[in-house]
Design a protein around this motif. Sequence first.
Motif, PDB file in Angstrom:
ATOM      1  N   GLY A 257       0.826  -1.202   0.000  1.00  0.00           N
ATOM      2  CA  GLY A 257       0.000   0.000   0.000  1.00  0.00           C
ATOM      3  C   GLY A 257       0.860   1.252   0.000  1.00  0.00           C
ATOM      4  N   SER A 258       2.152   1.084   0.202  1.00  0.00           N
ATOM      5  CA  SER A 258       3.082   2.212   0.191  1.00  0.00           C
ATOM      6  C   SER A 258       3.592   2.399  -1.232  1.00  0.00           C
ATOM      7  N   VAL A 259       4.777   2.940  -1.333  1.00  0.00           N
ATOM      8  CA  VAL A 259       5.356   3.221  -2.645  1.00  0.00           C
ATOM      9  C   VAL A 259       6.042   1.992  -3.249  1.00  0.00           C
ATOM     10  N   ALA A 260       6.007   0.851  -2.552  1.00  0.00           N
ATOM     11  CA  ALA A 260       6.766  -0.324  -2.982  1.00  0.00           C
ATOM     12  C   ALA A 260       6.462  -0.755  -4.410  1.00  0.00           C
ATOM     13  N   VAL A 261       5.198  -0.823  -4.775  1.00  0.00           N
ATOM     14  CA  VAL A 261       4.842  -1.273  -6.127  1.00  0.00           C
ATOM     15  C   VAL A 261       5.405  -0.312  -7.168  1.00  0.00           C
ATOM     16  N   ALA A 262       5.317   0.984  -6.889  1.00  0.00           N
ATOM     17  CA  ALA A 262       5.841   1.972  -7.833  1.00  0.00           C
ATOM     18  C   ALA A 262       7.366   1.885  -7.932  1.00  0.00           C
ATOM     19  N   ILE A 263       8.029   1.612  -6.816  1.00  0.00           N
ATOM     20  CA  ILE A 263       9.494   1.463  -6.832  1.00  0.00           C
ATOM     21  C   ILE A 263       9.890   0.267  -7.689  1.00  0.00           C
ATOM     22  N   VAL A 264       9.164  -0.837  -7.556  1.00  0.00           N
ATOM     23  CA  VAL A 264       9.453  -2.021  -8.371  1.00  0.00           C
ATOM     24  C   VAL A 264       9.304  -1.681  -9.852  1.00  0.00           C
ATOM     25  N   GLY A 265       8.237  -0.950 -10.193  1.00  0.00           N
ATOM     26  CA  GLY A 265       8.044  -0.524 -11.580  1.00  0.00           C
ATOM     27  C   GLY A 265       9.171   0.371 -12.070  1.00  0.00           C
ATOM     28  N   LEU A 266       9.633   1.254 -11.196  1.00  0.00           N
ATOM     29  CA  LEU A 266      10.743   2.144 -11.546  1.00  0.00           C
ATOM     30  C   LEU A 266      12.007   1.340 -11.831  1.00  0.00           C
ATOM     31  N   VAL A 267      12.318   0.397 -10.958  1.00  0.00           N
ATOM     32  CA  VAL A 267      13.532  -0.410 -11.118  1.00  0.00           C
ATOM     33  C   VAL A 267      13.484  -1.224 -12.404  1.00  0.00           C
ATOM     34  N   THR A 268      12.338  -1.808 -12.690  1.00  0.00           N
ATOM     35  CA  THR A 268      12.252  -2.657 -13.885  1.00  0.00           C
ATOM     36  C   THR A 268      12.228  -1.846 -15.173  1.00  0.00           C
ATOM     37  N   SER A 269      11.923  -0.550 -15.082  1.00  0.00           N
ATOM     38  CA  SER A 269      11.818   0.248 -16.312  1.00  0.00           C
ATOM     39  C   SER A 269      13.103   0.992 -16.671  1.00  0.00           C
ATOM     40  N   ARG A 270      14.113   0.987 -15.790  1.00  0.00           N
ATOM     41  CA  ARG A 270      15.325   1.773 -16.056  1.00  0.00           C
ATOM     42  C   ARG A 270      16.569   0.898 -15.963  1.00  0.00           C
ATOM     43  N   ASP A 271      17.169   0.607 -17.118  1.00  0.00           N
ATOM     44  CA  ASP A 271      18.353  -0.251 -17.174  1.00  0.00           C
ATOM     45  C   ASP A 271      19.523   0.315 -16.375  1.00  0.00           C
ATOM     46  N   ASP A 272      19.786   1.613 -16.504  1.00  0.00           N
ATOM     47  CA  ASP A 272      20.920   2.218 -15.796  1.00  0.00           C
ATOM     48  C   ASP A 272      20.724   2.157 -14.286  1.00  0.00           C
ATOM     49  N   LEU A 273      19.504   2.336 -13.851  1.00  0.00           N
ATOM     50  CA  LEU A 273      19.218   2.255 -12.420  1.00  0.00           C
ATOM     51  C   LEU A 273      19.460   0.836 -11.913  1.00  0.00           C
ATOM     52  N   ARG A 274      18.998  -0.149 -12.658  1.00  0.00           N
ATOM     53  CA  ARG A 274      19.225  -1.553 -12.260  1.00  0.00           C
ATOM     54  C   ARG A 274      20.710  -1.858 -12.170  1.00  0.00           C
ATOM     55  N   ALA A 275      21.474  -1.351 -13.121  1.00  0.00           N
ATOM     56  CA  ALA A 275      22.921  -1.592 -13.121  1.00  0.00           C
ATOM     57  C   ALA A 275      23.567  -0.990 -11.869  1.00  0.00           C
TER      58      ALA A 275
END
Length: 199
Positions: free
Chosen positions: A97-115
């Motif tokens: 219910g927090s920002v967790a779902v949005a954070i997961v979406g952010l991580v999966t959508s940005r290759d440089d961030l994942r790296a």
Amino acid sequence: MPTGVTLHDVRDQLFDAAERVLLRDGPSGLTSRAVTTEAGCAKGVLHRHFADFDAFLAELVLDRVARIDGQAAALRDSAGTGTVAGNLTGALTALFGSVAVAIVGLVTSRDDLRARLRQARPTGVPILTEAAVMIASYLTAERELGRVAEDADVDTLAPTLIGAAHMLFADRKSPPPEAGTVHKVVATVIAGVAQDPLP
């Protein structure tokens, strides 16, 4: 845009602003300009504190991951009280219910961030990995108290619960699932191992 505004706890204010943008506009709307506009400061403020925007995002994710430690301690402390399904329902609802779902979406959508995140956390998906550890730790505590079966495979149950809950909360455009819906999923997943008395 104001440029002379004094910001106290700049990192926290920028992180909170980024979280609001992420929840409102999703990963595609999260830009350095959107963050600084939301925070009410000049764009240069972000770049004075972080090497670049991906460095900022990596620190944001790691900051939000660190918050799970407090949730994990509270969940472990609840072992032996209430019901196992009820405790898990509350923990999963608070997490997703927090920002967790949005954070997961952010991580999966940005290759440089994942790296960048791989340098600090080489395996798993940030937030989901820590959440699974939190659930496994709680189930282990309940197993030691005899409220979860001795042969329960908590290391399989934990990611199963995380995955099922993530699916319930993943649609940002719909209202969050009702507590009863989350409880039903949790109760189904742990039905073979929970030793709670019948209500």
